[in-house]
Motif scaffolding. Structure first.
Motif, PDB file in Angstrom:
ATOM      1  N   LEU A 274       7.411 -48.802 -35.368  1.00 36.10           N
ATOM      2  CA  LEU A 274       6.430 -49.679 -34.728  1.00 36.10           C
ATOM      3  C   LEU A 274       5.171 -48.950 -34.242  1.00 36.10           C
ATOM      4  O   LEU A 274       4.335 -49.560 -33.571  1.00 36.10           O
ATOM      5  CB  LEU A 274       7.097 -50.405 -33.548  1.00 36.10           C
ATOM      6  CG  LEU A 274       8.190 -51.395 -33.939  1.00 36.10           C
ATOM      7  CD1 LEU A 274       8.929 -51.900 -32.701  1.00 36.10           C
ATOM      8  CD2 LEU A 274       7.605 -52.555 -34.731  1.00 36.10           C
ATOM      9  N   HIS A 275       5.016 -47.686 -34.584  1.00 32.84           N
ATOM     10  CA  HIS A 275       3.914 -46.911 -34.014  1.00 32.84           C
ATOM     11  C   HIS A 275       2.537 -47.515 -34.299  1.00 32.84           C
ATOM     12  O   HIS A 275       1.637 -47.386 -33.480  1.00 32.84           O
ATOM     13  CB  HIS A 275       3.972 -45.446 -34.469  1.00 32.84           C
ATOM     14  CG  HIS A 275       3.487 -45.207 -35.849  1.00 32.84           C
ATOM     15  ND1 HIS A 275       4.250 -45.511 -36.968  1.00 32.84           N
ATOM     16  CD2 HIS A 275       2.311 -44.713 -36.309  1.00 32.84           C
ATOM     17  CE1 HIS A 275       3.551 -45.207 -38.042  1.00 32.84           C
ATOM     18  NE2 HIS A 275       2.380 -44.720 -37.684  1.00 32.84           N
TER      19      HIS A 275
ATOM     20  N   GLY B 196       0.814 -40.572 -45.770  1.00 28.84           N
ATOM     21  CA  GLY B 196      -0.489 -41.115 -46.130  1.00 28.84           C
ATOM     22  C   GLY B 196      -0.619 -42.593 -45.820  1.00 28.84           C
ATOM     23  O   GLY B 196       0.326 -43.255 -45.388  1.00 28.84           O
ATOM     24  N   PRO B 197      -1.803 -43.132 -46.059  1.00 32.83           N
ATOM     25  CA  PRO B 197      -2.098 -44.509 -45.678  1.00 32.83           C
ATOM     26  C   PRO B 197      -1.312 -45.574 -46.433  1.00 32.83           C
ATOM     27  O   PRO B 197      -1.275 -46.731 -46.010  1.00 32.83           O
ATOM     28  CB  PRO B 197      -3.597 -44.648 -45.936  1.00 32.83           C
ATOM     29  CG  PRO B 197      -3.943 -43.560 -46.886  1.00 32.83           C
ATOM     30  CD  PRO B 197      -2.952 -42.460 -46.643  1.00 32.83           C
ATOM     31  N   THR B 198      -0.653 -45.191 -47.519  1.00 37.47           N
ATOM     32  CA  THR B 198       0.175 -46.165 -48.241  1.00 37.47           C
ATOM     33  C   THR B 198       1.632 -45.722 -48.323  1.00 37.47           C
ATOM     34  O   THR B 198       2.388 -46.215 -49.148  1.00 37.47           O
ATOM     35  CB  THR B 198      -0.389 -46.441 -49.655  1.00 37.47           C
ATOM     36  OG1 THR B 198      -0.450 -45.214 -50.371  1.00 37.47           O
ATOM     37  CG2 THR B 198      -1.767 -47.086 -49.579  1.00 37.47           C
ATOM     38  N   GLY B 199       2.001 -44.738 -47.495  1.00 34.59           N
ATOM     39  CA  GLY B 199       3.397 -44.328 -47.399  1.00 34.59           C
ATOM     40  C   GLY B 199       3.769 -43.063 -48.147  1.00 34.59           C
ATOM     41  O   GLY B 199       4.909 -42.629 -48.091  1.00 34.59           O
ATOM     42  N   GLU B 200       2.836 -42.457 -48.844  1.00 27.75           N
ATOM     43  CA  GLU B 200       3.133 -41.240 -49.586  1.00 27.75           C
ATOM     44  C   GLU B 200       3.236 -40.040 -48.635  1.00 27.75           C
ATOM     45  O   GLU B 200       2.602 -40.001 -47.600  1.00 27.75           O
ATOM     46  CB  GLU B 200       2.077 -40.986 -50.665  1.00 27.75           C
ATOM     47  CG  GLU B 200       0.683 -40.653 -50.155  1.00 27.75           C
ATOM     48  CD  GLU B 200      -0.174 -41.849 -49.753  1.00 27.75           C
ATOM     49  OE1 GLU B 200      -1.400 -41.672 -49.657  1.00 27.75           O
ATOM     50  OE2 GLU B 200       0.344 -42.957 -49.508  1.00 27.75           O
TER      51      GLU B 200
ATOM     52  N   ARG C 279      -0.775 -50.588 -44.653  1.00 32.46           N
ATOM     53  CA  ARG C 279      -0.409 -50.152 -43.298  1.00 32.46           C
ATOM     54  C   ARG C 279       1.098 -50.324 -43.084  1.00 32.46           C
ATOM     55  O   ARG C 279       1.744 -49.473 -42.482  1.00 32.46           O
ATOM     56  CB  ARG C 279      -1.204 -50.943 -42.256  1.00 32.46           C
ATOM     57  CG  ARG C 279      -0.891 -50.597 -40.831  1.00 32.46           C
ATOM     58  CD  ARG C 279      -1.481 -49.299 -40.359  1.00 32.46           C
ATOM     59  NE  ARG C 279      -2.922 -49.322 -40.472  1.00 32.46           N
ATOM     60  CZ  ARG C 279      -3.691 -48.248 -40.349  1.00 32.46           C
ATOM     61  NH1 ARG C 279      -3.143 -47.078 -40.109  1.00 32.46           N
ATOM     62  NH2 ARG C 279      -4.989 -48.327 -40.478  1.00 32.46           N
ATOM     63  N   ARG C 280       1.649 -51.421 -43.595  1.00 32.65           N
ATOM     64  CA  ARG C 280       3.097 -51.647 -43.473  1.00 32.65           C
ATOM     65  C   ARG C 280       3.856 -50.570 -44.233  1.00 32.65           C
ATOM     66  O   ARG C 280       4.847 -50.025 -43.737  1.00 32.65           O
ATOM     67  CB  ARG C 280       3.475 -53.040 -43.984  1.00 32.65           C
ATOM     68  CG  ARG C 280       4.900 -53.456 -43.655  1.00 32.65           C
ATOM     69  CD  ARG C 280       5.236 -54.889 -44.080  1.00 32.65           C
ATOM     70  NE  ARG C 280       4.197 -55.853 -43.795  1.00 32.65           N
ATOM     71  CZ  ARG C 280       3.356 -56.380 -44.701  1.00 32.65           C
ATOM     72  NH1 ARG C 280       3.465 -56.072 -45.972  1.00 32.65           N
ATOM     73  NH2 ARG C 280       2.428 -57.246 -44.347  1.00 32.65           N
ATOM     74  N   ALA C 281       3.393 -50.210 -45.438  1.00 32.45           N
ATOM     75  CA  ALA C 281       4.052 -49.163 -46.222  1.00 32.45           C
ATOM     76  C   ALA C 281       4.014 -47.830 -45.471  1.00 32.45           C
ATOM     77  O   ALA C 281       5.011 -47.104 -45.430  1.00 32.45           O
ATOM     78  CB  ALA C 281       3.396 -49.036 -47.592  1.00 32.45           C
ATOM     79  N   HIS C 282       2.872 -47.518 -44.876  1.00 36.03           N
ATOM     80  CA  HIS C 282       2.748 -46.290 -44.078  1.00 36.03           C
ATOM     81  C   HIS C 282       3.739 -46.314 -42.917  1.00 36.03           C
ATOM     82  O   HIS C 282       4.484 -45.360 -42.706  1.00 36.03           O
ATOM     83  CB  HIS C 282       1.317 -46.149 -43.543  1.00 36.03           C
ATOM     84  CG  HIS C 282       1.184 -45.154 -42.434  1.00 36.03           C
ATOM     85  ND1 HIS C 282       1.093 -43.794 -42.664  1.00 36.03           N
ATOM     86  CD2 HIS C 282       1.149 -45.317 -41.090  1.00 36.03           C
ATOM     87  CE1 HIS C 282       0.997 -43.165 -41.497  1.00 36.03           C
ATOM     88  NE2 HIS C 282       1.031 -44.064 -40.527  1.00 36.03           N
ATOM     89  N   THR C 283       3.753 -47.397 -42.196  1.00 39.00           N
ATOM     90  CA  THR C 283       4.590 -47.510 -40.999  1.00 39.00           C
ATOM     91  C   THR C 283       6.074 -47.415 -41.347  1.00 39.00           C
ATOM     92  O   THR C 283       6.842 -46.731 -40.654  1.00 39.00           O
ATOM     93  CB  THR C 283       4.264 -48.836 -40.270  1.00 39.00           C
ATOM     94  OG1 THR C 283       2.875 -48.809 -39.911  1.00 39.00           O
ATOM     95  CG2 THR C 283       5.084 -49.017 -39.030  1.00 39.00           C
ATOM     96  N   ILE C 284       6.474 -48.078 -42.397  1.00 42.37           N
ATOM     97  CA  ILE C 284       7.887 -48.029 -42.819  1.00 42.37           C
ATOM     98  C   ILE C 284       8.255 -46.605 -43.256  1.00 42.37           C
ATOM     99  O   ILE C 284       9.337 -46.106 -42.917  1.00 42.37           O
ATOM    100  CB  ILE C 284       8.163 -49.073 -43.907  1.00 42.37           C
ATOM    101  CG1 ILE C 284       8.101 -50.479 -43.290  1.00 42.37           C
ATOM    102  CG2 ILE C 284       9.512 -48.831 -44.576  1.00 42.37           C
ATOM    103  CD1 ILE C 284       8.102 -51.612 -44.296  1.00 42.37           C
TER     104      ILE C 284
END
Length: 176
Positions: free
Chosen positions: A48-49, A129-133, A16-21
């Motif tokens: 921060l969404h 995506g869910p891991t930042g992709e 979730r942190r990777a997605h958010t960043i």
């Protein structure tokens, strides 16, 4: 991303942190599309969404995030963009959360640039995506539908919200 923002993201899962960043970085790259007055705020809101996932109070992360940020002194603009990101009002309705609960974070639609600021957060969220992709909107919607089976609250909400999400992504993409 500043230290205060990074600190707020600590309770999130790694993915979730990777997605958010990644969402924050995307918006940071295109923030020039909003009026200068809103640039820092839209970037902060993007980073921060999903912060509400790390601080569950109601179980509805856009509301939990906006309430947390308001309590910590963030601007109404940041709270608004977090509370209303990615068609959250549709999910709030599916969950039976009264509109009045979100009203405390509502800003006037007359704020110059608020519409594109919102679209940019939605676009970045719905193309990450869910891991930042990076994903297309169709890939992102398919991923959500795999993770949330038919009949679940999130699945019902995403199915109902799809036209709104497509509109925001198209408007944001068209302004780049």
């Amino acid at each position: 991303m500043d230290a205060a923002t990074a600190e707020l993201l600590v309770p999130l899962t790694d993915s979730r942190r990777a997605h958010t960043i990644a969402v924050g970085r995307k918006v940071e790259r295109v923030a020039r599309l909003v009026p200068e007055l809103l640039r820092a705020e839209v970037v902060t809101a993007a980073y921060l969404h999903d912060v509400g996932y790390g601080y569950p109070a109601t179980g509805f992360h856009p509301l939990d995030g906006a309430e947390l940020l308001a309590a910590r002194g963030y601007s109404l603009t940041v709270c608004h963009l977090v509370a209303f990101h990615s068609a959250s009002t549709v999910e709030a309705d599916v969950r039976g959360i009264p509109q009045e609960t979100l009203d405390q974070f509502t800003m006037s639609a007359d704020v110059p640039g608020l519409d594109i600021a919102s679209d940019l957060v939605w676009w970045a969220d719905m193309t990450t995506g869910p891991t930042g992709e990076t994903l297309t909107l169709d890939e992102r919607l398919a991923d959500i539908r795999v993770r949330y089976p038919e009949g679940t609250l999130v699945r019902i909400a995403i199915d109902r919200a799809e036209p709104l999400l497509r509109g925001a992504v198209q408007r944001a993409s068209g302004s780049m």
